[in-house]
Design an enzyme around this catalytic site. Structure first.
Site, short mmCIF file in Angstrom:
data_model
loop_
_atom_site.label_atom_id
_atom_site.label_comp_id
_atom_site.label_asym_id
_atom_site.label_seq_id
_atom_site.Cartn_x
_atom_site.Cartn_y
_atom_site.Cartn_z
N ARG A 103 0.88 -1.18 0.00
CA ARG A 103 0.00 0.00 0.00
C ARG A 103 0.91 1.22 0.00
O ARG A 103 1.62 1.46 0.98
CB ARG A 103 -0.92 0.00 1.22
CG ARG A 103 -1.61 1.33 1.44
CD ARG A 103 -2.71 1.29 2.47
NE ARG A 103 -3.88 0.60 1.98
CZ ARG A 103 -5.09 0.67 2.55
NH1 ARG A 103 -5.26 1.39 3.65
NH2 ARG A 103 -6.10 0.01 2.03
N HIS A 130 -7.41 0.84 -6.25
CA HIS A 130 -7.65 -0.02 -5.08
C HIS A 130 -8.34 -1.32 -5.57
O HIS A 130 -9.52 -1.55 -5.29
CB HIS A 130 -8.51 0.72 -4.06
CG HIS A 130 -8.49 0.13 -2.68
ND1 HIS A 130 -7.75 -0.98 -2.34
CD2 HIS A 130 -9.15 0.50 -1.54
CE1 HIS A 130 -7.94 -1.27 -1.06
NE2 HIS A 130 -8.78 -0.39 -0.56
N GLN A 133 -10.23 -3.81 -3.15
CA GLN A 133 -11.55 -3.32 -2.75
C GLN A 133 -12.58 -3.65 -3.83
O GLN A 133 -13.69 -4.11 -3.53
CB GLN A 133 -11.49 -1.81 -2.51
CG GLN A 133 -12.80 -1.23 -2.03
CD GLN A 133 -13.18 -1.73 -0.64
OE1 GLN A 133 -12.39 -1.67 0.28
NE2 GLN A 133 -14.40 -2.23 -0.49
N ASP A 224 -17.43 7.15 -1.45
CA ASP A 224 -16.20 7.01 -0.68
C ASP A 224 -15.89 8.38 -0.08
O ASP A 224 -16.47 9.40 -0.47
CB ASP A 224 -15.06 6.53 -1.60
CG ASP A 224 -13.74 6.31 -0.86
OD1 ASP A 224 -13.76 6.18 0.38
OD2 ASP A 224 -12.68 6.27 -1.53
N CYS A 263 -16.51 1.76 0.90
CA CYS A 263 -15.37 0.89 1.20
C CYS A 263 -14.92 0.98 2.66
O CYS A 263 -14.24 0.09 3.15
CB CYS A 263 -14.21 1.23 0.29
SG CYS A 263 -13.69 2.96 0.43
N ARG A 291 -13.72 -8.58 1.88
CA ARG A 291 -12.29 -8.32 1.68
C ARG A 291 -11.50 -9.59 1.99
O ARG A 291 -10.55 -9.94 1.29
CB ARG A 291 -11.80 -7.16 2.57
CG ARG A 291 -12.36 -5.80 2.25
CD ARG A 291 -11.91 -5.28 0.90
NE ARG A 291 -10.47 -5.19 0.77
CZ ARG A 291 -9.71 -4.18 1.20
NH1 ARG A 291 -10.28 -3.13 1.75
NH2 ARG A 291 -8.39 -4.19 1.05
#
Ligand code: CP
Ligand code: NVA
Length: 309
Positions: A103, A130, A133, A224, A263, A291
């Site tokens: 990340r 991402h 996700q 988001d 998310c 996830r």
């Protein structure tokens, strides 16, 4: 199959749907307290430049549940770019572990690690994308209806989460409507890649700055945070820019059957009201649960096909 999982757009629709099917199977097995040991003896290095709850815990728990192990690396320990080069980090880790989940702020850094590593690199979020996700979101949508028959509206900032959702829809031939302020549209490169992929898959992609036009009659409304990690200095200004993009009761009245997605982490009262995020139409904890399962499917897909250096 690609070595790495950096963008969903690197993978074919068939590959992504196979991962979805495996994720669904892994979820059923997990809920029946069955833990297939498919990654026994394998190790994942996890490198985080940004904070995380979901990504960190689901990758670490996911590896353990599949019989493997995860090692957490912090930037201050590793010093990529200061203590040593991305190439040396990638080549060293390739001699010891079976995969790297990273990340990072810079998307280029993840690509650079992937270029030099002989082991798979999984993108655990960059400023641009991402993809993990998006896979969990696909599994969540599939838990409600056939994703290829669904219409999803994304409302808010044209950010990393939006980009991966758009690319996923483009690869799979889904219907997606994206409402962002003109000043915060998705990345132009991502938009054009999605248009190209969508022309092949039959995806219907609609760009607008009007949240009402986007959500009318849709099956899923996704939002988001308006301020992503690293943009904290712009929070005040962003609250003004995005004010009319809040997912609230007034907006969802235009989509009476829509389920709500986010998310997480969320800022209740900004991009979505607390009442909706915590209400019966919300799918946010399904997304969070998925996830775990969808990333196990990703881990198996990249680790069980890769060979040692
Ligand atoms: N959704 C998500 O990636 O959460 P974390 O930032 O907690 O990993
Ligand atoms: N867009 C958000 C997603 C967090 C999971 C961020 O990058 O901070």
């Amino acid at each position: 199959m690609p070595k790495d999982f950096i963008s969903v757009a690197d993978w074919s629709a068939d590959d992504l749907l196979r991962m979805l099917e495996r994720a669904q199977q892994l979820r059923r097995l997990h809920r029946a307290d069955k833990r297939p040991q498919t990654l026994q003896g394998r190790t994942l290095a996890m490198y985080f430049e940004k904070p995380s709850l979901r990504t960190h815990v689901t990758f670490e728990a996911g590896m353990a549940q599949l019989g493997g192990h995860a090692v957490l690396l912090r930037p201050e320990q590793v010093g990529i770019g200061t203590r040593e080069t991305p190439r040396d980090v990638a080549l060293n880790l390739s001699r010891w572990v079976d995969g790297i989940m990273a990340r990072t702020f810079s998307h280029d850094l993840v690509c650079e690690l992937a270029k030099h590593a002989t082991i798979p690199i999984i993108n655990g979020l960059t400023d641009l994308l991402h993809p993990c996700q998006a896979m969990a979101d696909l599994q969540t949508i599939a838990g409600v209806m056939n994703p290829r028959q669904a219409t999803l509206a994304y409302v808010g900032d044209g950010n990393n989460v939006a980009h991966s959702l758009i690319l996923l829809a483009a690869v799979l031939g889904m219907r997606i409507r994206v409402a962002t302020p003109a000043s915060h549209r998705p990345d132009l490169g991502v938009m054009s890649q999605a248009e190209d992929l969508g022309a092949e898959s039959g995806a219907e992609i609609f760009w607008t700055d009007d949240p009402l036009a986007a959500v009318k009659g849709v099956d899923f409304i996704y939002t988001d945070t308006w301020t992503s990690m690293g943009q904290e200095d712009e929070a005040e200004q962003r609250r003004e820019i995005f004010a009319r993009y809040q997912v609230n009761q007034g907006l969802i009245e235009h989509a009476p059957d829509a389920r709500l997605m986010h998310c997480l982490p969320a800022h209740r009262g900004e991009e979505i009201t607390g009442e909706l995020l915590d209400g019966p139409r919300s799918l946010v904890y399904e997304q969070a649960e998925n996830r775990l399962h969808s990333q196990k499917a990703v881990l198996e897909a990249v680790m069980l096909t890769s060979s040692a250096p």
